[in-house]
Every structure is written in structure tokens, then in C-alpha cells.
Design a protein around this motif. Sequence first.
Motif, PDB file in Angstrom:
ATOM      1  N   UNK A  94     -38.001 -90.524  48.320  1.00  0.00           N
ATOM      2  CA  UNK A  94     -36.991 -90.711  49.360  1.00  0.00           C
ATOM      3  C   UNK A  94     -37.030 -92.137  49.894  1.00  0.00           C
ATOM      4  N   UNK A  95     -38.232 -92.596  50.210  1.00  0.00           N
ATOM      5  CA  UNK A  95     -38.365 -93.951  50.725  1.00  0.00           C
ATOM      6  C   UNK A  95     -37.869 -94.971  49.719  1.00  0.00           C
TER       7      UNK A  95
ATOM      8  N   UNK B  67     -35.783 -94.581  47.113  1.00  0.00           N
ATOM      9  CA  UNK B  67     -34.359 -94.581  46.801  1.00  0.00           C
ATOM     10  C   UNK B  67     -33.535 -94.966  48.029  1.00  0.00           C
ATOM     11  N   UNK B  68     -34.083 -94.738  49.206  1.00  0.00           N
ATOM     12  CA  UNK B  68     -33.369 -95.183  50.403  1.00  0.00           C
ATOM     13  C   UNK B  68     -33.311 -96.704  50.418  1.00  0.00           C
TER      14      UNK B  68
ATOM     15  N   UNK C 131     -22.201 -86.493  46.772  1.00  0.00           N
ATOM     16  CA  UNK C 131     -22.138 -87.155  48.072  1.00  0.00           C
ATOM     17  C   UNK C 131     -23.532 -87.349  48.654  1.00  0.00           C
ATOM     18  N   UNK C 132     -24.431 -86.451  48.332  1.00  0.00           N
ATOM     19  CA  UNK C 132     -25.773 -86.583  48.881  1.00  0.00           C
ATOM     20  C   UNK C 132     -26.565 -87.677  48.179  1.00  0.00           C
ATOM     21  N   UNK C 133     -25.988 -88.211  47.157  1.00  0.00           N
ATOM     22  CA  UNK C 133     -26.617 -89.338  46.459  1.00  0.00           C
ATOM     23  C   UNK C 133     -27.990 -88.970  45.941  1.00  0.00           C
TER      24      UNK C 133
ATOM     25  N   UNK D 185     -24.186 -86.429  54.424  1.00  0.00           N
ATOM     26  CA  UNK D 185     -25.411 -87.158  54.748  1.00  0.00           C
ATOM     27  C   UNK D 185     -26.152 -87.567  53.483  1.00  0.00           C
ATOM     28  N   UNK D 186     -26.616 -88.773  53.476  1.00  0.00           N
ATOM     29  CA  UNK D 186     -27.453 -89.269  52.381  1.00  0.00           C
ATOM     30  C   UNK D 186     -28.774 -88.520  52.373  1.00  0.00           C
ATOM     31  N   UNK D 187     -29.068 -87.956  51.221  1.00  0.00           N
ATOM     32  CA  UNK D 187     -30.240 -87.102  51.129  1.00  0.00           C
ATOM     33  C   UNK D 187     -31.542 -87.892  51.309  1.00  0.00           C
ATOM     34  N   UNK D 188     -31.573 -89.093  50.807  1.00  0.00           N
ATOM     35  CA  UNK D 188     -32.808 -89.879  50.898  1.00  0.00           C
ATOM     36  C   UNK D 188     -33.153 -90.185  52.348  1.00  0.00           C
ATOM     37  N   UNK D 189     -32.162 -90.639  53.083  1.00  0.00           N
ATOM     38  CA  UNK D 189     -32.404 -90.943  54.490  1.00  0.00           C
ATOM     39  C   UNK D 189     -32.855 -89.717  55.253  1.00  0.00           C
TER      40      UNK D 189
ATOM     41  N   UNK E 283     -34.207 -86.870  54.131  1.00  0.00           N
ATOM     42  CA  UNK E 283     -35.506 -86.301  53.775  1.00  0.00           C
ATOM     43  C   UNK E 283     -36.638 -87.264  54.119  1.00  0.00           C
ATOM     44  N   UNK E 284     -36.328 -88.541  54.147  1.00  0.00           N
ATOM     45  CA  UNK E 284     -37.360 -89.488  54.563  1.00  0.00           C
ATOM     46  C   UNK E 284     -37.722 -89.250  56.025  1.00  0.00           C
TER      47      UNK E 284
ATOM     48  N   UNK F 280     -36.864 -81.858  51.854  1.00  0.00           N
ATOM     49  CA  UNK F 280     -35.730 -82.176  51.008  1.00  0.00           C
ATOM     50  C   UNK F 280     -34.709 -81.049  50.907  1.00  0.00           C
TER      51      UNK F 280
END
Lengths: 347, 347
Positions: free
Chosen positions: A50-51, A53-54, A118-120, B47-51, B53-54, B59
Motif C-alpha cells: 500500500x505504501x 503503490x501510494x 477505480x480503486x486502482x 476511494x484509492x485503495x492504497x491510500x 489501506x495504508x 485492505x
Amino acid sequence: MKGIRQLAEHLDISIGTVSRALNGKPDVNEETRKRVLAAAEELGYVANQSGRSLRQGTTNVIGLMIESSKETIEDSDNFFLGLTGGLQSVLARHKLDLIMLPCPNDEDPYEYLKRMVARRVVDAMIISATQRVDRRIDLLSKAKIPFASLGRSLSSGNSSWIDLDFDGVVNCAVDRLVAHGHRRIAIAAPSSDINLGYIFLDGYRHALERHGITYDPSLVIRVKTSEQGGYQAGHALLQISNRPTAVILIYELMAIGLYRRLTEAGVIPGRDLAVIGFREEPRAKFLQPTLTCFRMSLRDLGAELAETLLATMPAYSHFYPNSARNMIWPLKLIPGESDSFHLMAAE
Amino acid sequence: MKGIRQLAEHLDISIGTVSRALNGKPDVNEETRKRVLAAAEELGYVANQSGRSLRQGTTNVIGLMIESSKETIEDSDNFFLGLTGGLQSVLARHKLDLIMLPCPNDEDPYEYLKRMVARRVVDAMIISATQRVDRRIDLLSKAKIPFASLGRSLSSGNSSWIDLDFDGVVNCAVDRLVAHGHRRIAIAAPSSDINLGYIFLDGYRHALERHGITYDPSLVIRVKTSEQGGYQAGHALLQISNRPTAVILIYELMAIGLYRRLTEAGVIPGRDLAVIGFREEPRAKFLQPTLTCFRMSLRDLGAELAETLLATMPAYSHFYPNSARNMIWPLKLIPGESDSFHLMAAE
DNA sequence: CATAGGATCGTAAACGTTTACGGGACGCGT
DNA sequence: ACGCGTCCCGTAAACGTTTACGATCCTATG
């Protein structure tokens, strides 16, 4: 082991250097890199996805969408598992992971894909079982997500796809049957709106025309692409007045049900009715008489599909010259007994 | 549409309020919530999943590990696709998504799982095809990742699992065959190290013992769980001096190959050799004589497996009382002709 | 000796989101 | 008028990582 910070503290090195060391960046002493890698291995550190890819806006994950609900040609047997093997063999070279995204039965595939995109959570997508017009393609194009589809569609403008050579297959099948003296050739096509069904039938009509055989709509049987469908197709065949002497199946698995229904009626496959199938299916290998069919390597197809996809991804496109790739995947004829009984009897 | 910040600016509302509105938090006016939801829908914001879940360390994704390389009973798409249907029906209630993680053929399953788990891309895991001793279970336990396995293992201490009732199945099969007068009963077990093979054979031995039949190791045939394996099993059966009068197959698909081999040798399945299979497999439905087999609902199994998994997850465990769940999944006998020819002939 | 420049590393900002905390507005009772 | 509670909202920190930028040290060269 929490994160890179703990790893850095343990090594008494700055967090930035640790990151550079792990990612193979140049500005780091080779000896410290060794230390970092050793410590990471020892403490079992792996970067949090997550970190990562963010920060860098990329996930290094490719998604393969699967629709279990749809009654499609791909919806059975080891199709997807075979495909993933080929896909991964190529993707692994670029350190890309593949995940399969199964669309729930009760959710609209379009909405599901929209949500996932959309959730990327993936960098690119592979879709299959493309419909004649497929909104998913518009969605992916508009969202600017790199993608490739297995099967072309009326919707695929200049997007990338690989499609099986159904046109070539059906032409070859008709040629072969005509050469064996058949004139009334039936065809079993899928009942769903999958695009390859249309291509299949167009090729069929075109091939007949080429041989001066008039197209008879009553010889087109629409059933599901399963044994069940094959059974139904056999049933339908038996009802046709002036029964056809040959039948082309769009999916080989149908042959199992077809054989069964024919046998029930005392009609011997191969002798009383020539049969040609498509795509070698291990399950059908044990049929008697052996099935004449067309074959391909799922693994090779998957590998090619992966490269087609990579060509659409900006980060990898320099490996592959032309971005939009379209390809007709060839199939190889595997002669069996199911359409050559005539010849064998004549000898 | 970039992110929540653009959405907030567009609405002229603070970013925090937008987040609260979207996530259904209480501290937000109902009217503004409507506005936010409407704008999000209009602009297609997700919502961006990475942001996400970080920030919240979760997740909302469940992983289902798949090994395409392993020659196991689950090694077929239909199995996993059926299972995912049931899994998703339960997981969707908690807004959890399911992804399938196919282990590449050339990568060690243990290393693959380790990598996937360490990257924190899933909240929990489901593994299947558990080996007799399975290091993956130790890995997941040590990493404190909630998980459930389909199939117990010697490694599963107090972890959660569901296992198919192979013991009950084989006992029932032996009982049935003995009641039909059989004494020499062969068994086709998997050649891999999958744990259910051991359970299967243990149950077989135990059942024989119960009937006072001495165990004959030469009647145990180890083959792959495929048609190919069934063919080989048939071949092996024919080689046995003092040929057995019945055979129990661990996987129904094997019956297709078995029938073929027997037919080639002029041995009629059902009449000359009783056959009992396991797990209704649509592909085998067209066999003649129809196969006596044991059946289950893949969908129900998937649903139960999902609940078993949820019970191990701290965030959801309050829904489910006891955390560690173990369950033997029952199977239902579907009588066919393949083991009752004797009776029919006697009538 | 002075300085340029390469090698190596530390610092801090940024990615997009959630959420603890605090503050303003308002109503109500004293 | 004052205190208090409720409702709603804004602010800012935090999650773990990557990376642009600058700092430091060392060596070579003038």
C-alpha cells in the motif's frame, strides 16, 4: 517486523538509504547494500504494498477478470488456469504479479470492473469473453487503464486484443467436410451474446457460399457450450427432417453430450454423422471414435496475451514497438476418426 | 477525477467531511451527505485503495491461493469458480472482496504465499490442497494472518479448516460394496502428498477391518486425479492377478478414463467391475452405466468456508462465537448403475 | 593548497486516505 | 447573561514508502 523504519533503525542507517538499497538504486555503497539485503532477509522484511503503490502510483499487479456466471466458452475446465500459466511466464520477467478477479454472480460485470478499476488496485486489466458490444471496453478506454481483451468486439476500436481464429477454423472444417462429400453441414453455436459466436457463424456462411452450398438457417443450433448443450444439440439434430450428415461444434466438450444423445438414438458418431470439434479438450480425449478437432496451446496464448498487454502499458511499451496490437491466434487441425469414417469405410 | 481532495474542492467542503460522508460516519449532516454522494457518483469518484489501506491498515480483500501446478483434486477451474461463488455470497455481506492468487508453476508455493502475505495485500487467506505436512500453515500462523484451509493437515494445530468427509465417504462406499457381495475392493488414491489421500486410505483400511476383510496393499493404486489417471488405474486394475470385483475412485473424473480402459479390454463397467466415484462432476454425468457417486454443493461449501474464515478475523469475530472452527463436510450418496449391476442382474 | 567532482548518505516532502481532536454555531435551561 | 450539550465541520497528523535535493567526505587534479 513493522516497516522500513524499524529495519533502518536496526541497521543504524537512514531510511532512504535502505529503500535505495532494496530497490537496486545506484547511489548506494555495495557493501551497505549487502548488509541491508541480509538484514531484510533475516528479519523477513517485505515492502508494504500500500505504501509503495501510494507513493509511486503503481501497483505492479495485473488483473485478469473472470466471469463465472456467464455461459461462455472460457467458462469451464482449466481454461483460466492454463492461461494464467502463460501470462505469468511473461509477466514475471517484469516483476509483475497476476491476480484473478472473479466477478460475483449477482453483480453486474460492468459495475464490478468499474469498482475494481477505480480503486486502482491493478495497473492493467485483461478481460475475456467479450460480448458483441462490450461496455467494459469503453469503460477501460475512458479510464485510460491499459488493457487487452481475449476476443475482439465491435466495441474494440483501436484497443489491443487477441482472438482465436474461428473464421479459419470453421472454413477449414467446412472444406474438410465438403471434401468428404458432405453437403448438409449443421453447426452448433453458443446461445450467449459472446462475439466469437457471430464470427463463427459468419465464417460458416462464408465457407458454405464458397462451395456453392445454400445456407439453411435450420441447420444452425444454438445451445450452451457444455456437455449439456452438446446433448441438446444432438437432440435437435435428430429432429431435423432430411437430417444433416455432419456437424461442427464450437466447443469440443459438447461432443461428449452429443455422442451420448446420438448413441441413445442408435446413431453412430463418425459413421452416421461426421463431427468436428474445436480446441482440444483433455476430457474429450477418451471419446470413441476419436474426435477431429482444432488445437492450440493455452500457455502460448497466455504468453502472447501478456506481451500484447505490456505493449499497451506506457512503462513497458519501449520493449514492444507498436502499441495497439491485434492478432488472430491460429489453431492446428488434429485429425481424428469422427469425420473420416466415410473414407475408412470406402477403402 | 483525481482524489478526494478534488471532490472536496468541487463541493467546497473540507476533505474530512467528505470522507466521513462517504464512509457513513455519524458526524455529518444528512443533507450534505446526499450532496457528497451525488457528487461522487457524478464525478465517478472511488476511494484509492492504497491510500485507504495504508491509513487503516486493512485492505478489505480476502485472498484465495490457487496452485495450478499441483495435481490435486481441486485442480480444475470449475472447482474454484464454484467455490468462489459461495465465498463471495458471504464475504459480500461484509463488503469484502475476493481475489484469486494463482501461484506460478515455477515458483515455490511457500515462497509465493510468503511474498503475498508480507506485502499486506490481503487481510486474510484461504488455502486449499493442504499437504500432509504443510509449511504454509506454519507461515500463516506465525505471521498472524487470519486464514482457513480447505482440508486439514498434520500442521494445522488449532487453526480453522473445513475438510470433506472422505472418511465417511469411503466407509459408506465399502459398506455398500460389501452389501453387494464384494470382498476384493480396490481403491484409486492420489499420487501426490495431499493430505486427503491419507485420510482416504485410512478410512478404506478401517472400513475393511470392520468387515473382517484383510487389507491387501496390491489393491491400492496411486495415480493422478484425472481422466489420464483413471485410464492408468484401469490399466493397473487389469494387471492384478485375482482381479478385484470393485473399485473406489477418489475423484469422479477418473471414471471417464477408467471406463475407456475397461471397455478397451472388454470389461464392462458395472457388470464386470463395480465402480464408485466421489464428488459429482458434471462431466461424468454422461457416463454409461451412470456412476454411483458422492455429491456436495460447492457453493454451500464456499459459504461455510467464508464463515469459518470470518470467525478467525478479529474484526468480524463478534459475529461468530467460537474462533477456531473445524468441520467435516458431509457428502450425499447419489446411487447410479455402476455398482448395482449385480443386483439388477439378480432380479 | 585549493577546488572540482564523484561517491555515498541523510532529510524531508509527497502519494490519498482516515480519524482524533478541537472549535464554532445554536438551542435550551437556569 | 451564562453555562452546557448537541450537531456539524475543519484541521492536521498519521499510515509506509519512494525520491528529489542537498550535505558530507574523499580523491584527484590543477
